[in-house]
Scaffold this motif. Structure first.
Motif, PDB file in Angstrom:
ATOM      1  N   UNK A  37     -51.843  81.944 -65.631  1.00  0.00           N
ATOM      2  CA  UNK A  37     -51.802  80.883 -64.302  1.00  0.00           C
ATOM      3  C   UNK A  37     -53.713  81.711 -64.137  1.00  0.00           C
ATOM      4  N   UNK A  38     -53.052  82.933 -63.377  1.00  0.00           N
ATOM      5  CA  UNK A  38     -54.205  83.632 -62.767  1.00  0.00           C
ATOM      6  C   UNK A  38     -55.372  83.324 -62.947  1.00  0.00           C
ATOM      7  N   UNK A  39     -55.478  83.737 -64.875  1.00  0.00           N
ATOM      8  CA  UNK A  39     -56.704  83.550 -65.247  1.00  0.00           C
ATOM      9  C   UNK A  39     -57.479  82.644 -65.060  1.00  0.00           C
ATOM     10  N   UNK A  40     -56.507  81.365 -65.943  1.00  0.00           N
ATOM     11  CA  UNK A  40     -56.826  80.163 -65.809  1.00  0.00           C
ATOM     12  C   UNK A  40     -57.203  79.447 -63.836  1.00  0.00           C
ATOM     13  N   UNK A  41     -56.987  79.878 -63.294  1.00  0.00           N
ATOM     14  CA  UNK A  41     -57.442  79.431 -62.029  1.00  0.00           C
ATOM     15  C   UNK A  41     -58.825  80.469 -61.605  1.00  0.00           C
ATOM     16  N   UNK A  42     -58.613  80.884 -62.500  1.00  0.00           N
ATOM     17  CA  UNK A  42     -60.017  82.116 -62.050  1.00  0.00           C
ATOM     18  C   UNK A  42     -60.952  81.607 -62.672  1.00  0.00           C
ATOM     19  N   UNK A  43     -60.718  80.789 -64.349  1.00  0.00           N
ATOM     20  CA  UNK A  43     -62.245  80.246 -64.371  1.00  0.00           C
ATOM     21  C   UNK A  43     -62.586  78.946 -64.624  1.00  0.00           C
ATOM     22  N   UNK A  44     -61.600  78.316 -63.850  1.00  0.00           N
ATOM     23  CA  UNK A  44     -61.799  77.112 -63.645  1.00  0.00           C
ATOM     24  C   UNK A  44     -62.740  77.318 -62.028  1.00  0.00           C
ATOM     25  N   UNK A  45     -62.242  77.927 -61.111  1.00  0.00           N
ATOM     26  CA  UNK A  45     -63.152  78.396 -59.799  1.00  0.00           C
ATOM     27  C   UNK A  45     -64.797  78.192 -60.200  1.00  0.00           C
ATOM     28  N   UNK A  46     -64.270  78.910 -61.821  1.00  0.00           N
ATOM     29  CA  UNK A  46     -66.590  79.104 -61.985  1.00  0.00           C
ATOM     30  C   UNK A  46     -66.820  78.158 -63.534  1.00  0.00           C
ATOM     31  N   UNK A  47     -65.739  76.990 -63.300  1.00  0.00           N
ATOM     32  CA  UNK A  47     -66.263  75.966 -63.928  1.00  0.00           C
ATOM     33  C   UNK A  47     -66.624  75.814 -65.263  1.00  0.00           C
ATOM     34  N   UNK A  48     -65.553  76.582 -66.362  1.00  0.00           N
ATOM     35  CA  UNK A  48     -65.329  76.883 -67.511  1.00  0.00           C
ATOM     36  C   UNK A  48     -64.245  76.742 -68.543  1.00  0.00           C
ATOM     37  N   UNK A  49     -63.708  75.555 -67.078  1.00  0.00           N
ATOM     38  CA  UNK A  49     -62.613  75.174 -67.695  1.00  0.00           C
ATOM     39  C   UNK A  49     -62.222  74.050 -66.451  1.00  0.00           C
ATOM     40  N   UNK A  50     -61.033  73.458 -67.226  1.00  0.00           N
ATOM     41  CA  UNK A  50     -60.151  72.901 -66.622  1.00  0.00           C
ATOM     42  C   UNK A  50     -58.402  72.932 -66.309  1.00  0.00           C
ATOM     43  N   UNK A  51     -57.928  73.618 -65.142  1.00  0.00           N
ATOM     44  CA  UNK A  51     -56.364  72.573 -65.661  1.00  0.00           C
ATOM     45  C   UNK A  51     -56.159  71.971 -65.668  1.00  0.00           C
ATOM     46  N   UNK A  52     -54.941  71.858 -66.952  1.00  0.00           N
ATOM     47  CA  UNK A  52     -54.245  70.692 -66.899  1.00  0.00           C
ATOM     48  C   UNK A  52     -52.017  71.738 -66.271  1.00  0.00           C
ATOM     49  N   UNK A  53     -51.386  70.502 -66.796  1.00  0.00           N
ATOM     50  CA  UNK A  53     -50.095  70.611 -65.884  1.00  0.00           C
ATOM     51  C   UNK A  53     -50.048  71.529 -67.288  1.00  0.00           C
ATOM     52  N   UNK A  54     -49.001  72.874 -67.638  1.00  0.00           N
ATOM     53  CA  UNK A  54     -49.488  73.720 -68.879  1.00  0.00           C
ATOM     54  C   UNK A  54     -50.280  74.248 -69.278  1.00  0.00           C
ATOM     55  N   UNK A  55     -51.512  74.327 -69.088  1.00  0.00           N
ATOM     56  CA  UNK A  55     -52.338  75.548 -70.011  1.00  0.00           C
ATOM     57  C   UNK A  55     -54.028  74.644 -69.206  1.00  0.00           C
ATOM     58  N   UNK A  56     -55.107  73.807 -69.834  1.00  0.00           N
ATOM     59  CA  UNK A  56     -56.093  73.830 -69.666  1.00  0.00           C
ATOM     60  C   UNK A  56     -57.379  73.529 -70.380  1.00  0.00           C
ATOM     61  N   UNK A  57     -58.252  72.445 -70.483  1.00  0.00           N
ATOM     62  CA  UNK A  57     -59.383  71.741 -71.199  1.00  0.00           C
ATOM     63  C   UNK A  57     -60.346  71.891 -71.116  1.00  0.00           C
ATOM     64  N   UNK A  58     -60.930  71.634 -72.147  1.00  0.00           N
ATOM     65  CA  UNK A  58     -62.942  72.356 -71.589  1.00  0.00           C
ATOM     66  C   UNK A  58     -62.825  71.390 -70.708  1.00  0.00           C
ATOM     67  N   UNK A  59     -64.333  71.023 -69.416  1.00  0.00           N
ATOM     68  CA  UNK A  59     -64.413  70.912 -68.534  1.00  0.00           C
ATOM     69  C   UNK A  59     -64.596  69.750 -68.463  1.00  0.00           C
ATOM     70  N   UNK A  60     -65.052  68.778 -68.407  1.00  0.00           N
ATOM     71  CA  UNK A  60     -65.846  67.216 -68.441  1.00  0.00           C
ATOM     72  C   UNK A  60     -65.844  66.732 -67.103  1.00  0.00           C
ATOM     73  N   UNK A  61     -66.992  66.910 -66.656  1.00  0.00           N
ATOM     74  CA  UNK A  61     -67.231  67.213 -64.661  1.00  0.00           C
ATOM     75  C   UNK A  61     -67.378  65.926 -64.744  1.00  0.00           C
TER      76      UNK A  61
END
Length: 259
Positions: A37-61
């Motif tokens: 989850x820390x990895x996903x949080x870090x990557x979301x902060x860089x705009x590289x993914x969008x976290x979801x409940x239990x994982x992440x998806x490709x960002x579509x802002x």
């Protein structure tokens, strides 16, 4: 594998598959759930993914821009996320109230799910929502008219002036996108003035946003997150969404897609 290498591989895998799960990351890299989850949080902060409940998806802002003639009644696809948030929103409508229903897909689903026995006055600027309510005998329907666009919605100066003369107990909104930083937003500026007029004349304002609209932003700001009295979404949002919203003073109700 170093953390930087692992995170780079996570992004590579996400771009290949479209989604990743925390459980998959645990197994693939031999790490704990908290570390994943820390990895996903870090990557979301860089705009590289969008976290979801239990994982992440490709960002579509950017929120999706509908076709010029699209209306909710045209959608033949089953949308359990829209149906889940709409079903929850309907629970907040009380007998005898005056309510506004948004012109979006969520408003259309609410109109269909509104109990036939519920005696309420409903205002809407959507021809699709009005048609869904037209045959419900207990509903007193007011169509907010004016110049109608090709999607069957009215939101010009005539519509706005009509709204300004009516007090509502509750108003339900579901704009193009919602973000905790930018708030609710729309692709077209023509709907902004109407939305704000409705909010000013409503005692309670409720956002009804399936998770596919959360974490995105469109062009024209409608309102700040805290201007909603409640936001209803589904379990597809990131795990800490409710907590972050709470810091802004925005209560959140998260419903499961099976509810």
């Amino acid at each position: 594998m170093f953390m930087e290498e692992r995170q780079k591989d996570i992004v590579k895998r996400l771009n290949e598959t479209g989604r990743v799960l925390v459980s998959e990351l645990q197994e693939r890299y031999g790490i704990s759930a908290d570390c994943a989850r820390r990895d996903l949080r870090t990557l979301e902060g860089k705009g590289l993914l969008q976290r979801t409940h239990g994982g992440a998806i490709v960002p579509d802002m950017q929120g999706r821009f509908p076709e010029e003639t699209y209306c909710p009644a045209d959608c033949e696809e089953e949308r359990p996320d829209y149906r889940a948030v709409a079903a929850e929103a309907v629970k907040y409508i009380r007998d005898g109230e005056v309510v506004y229903l948004t012109s979006s897909q969520a408003g259309y689903e609410m109109a269909k799910l509104l109990p036939d026995s519920l005696s309420v006055t409903v205002l809407t600027n959507s021809i699709s929502v009005a048609e869904a309510l037209r045959k419900k005998p207990a509903v007193r329907l007011f169509f907010l008219g004016g110049g109608m666009n090709h999607r069957g919605n009215c939101h010009d100066c005539y519509t706005v002036n009509m709204v300004k003369s009516i007090h509502m107990d509750r108003a339900f909104f579901s704009h193009t996108a919602f973000d905790l930083s930018f708030g609710a937003s729309l692709h077209e500026c023509s709907g902004v003035e109407l939305a704000r007029a409705v909010m000013e004349n409503s005692a309670v304002n409720i956002g009804v946003y399936p998770s596919c609209k959360i974490g995105r932003h469109s062009v024209h700001a409608v309102c700040r997150p805290e201007e909603y009295d409640l936001l209803i979404t589904d379990s597809g949002v990131s795990e800490d969404f409710a907590g972050e919203a709470g810091k802004l003073g925005l209560p959140v109700r998260i419903v499961g897609l099976s509810e």
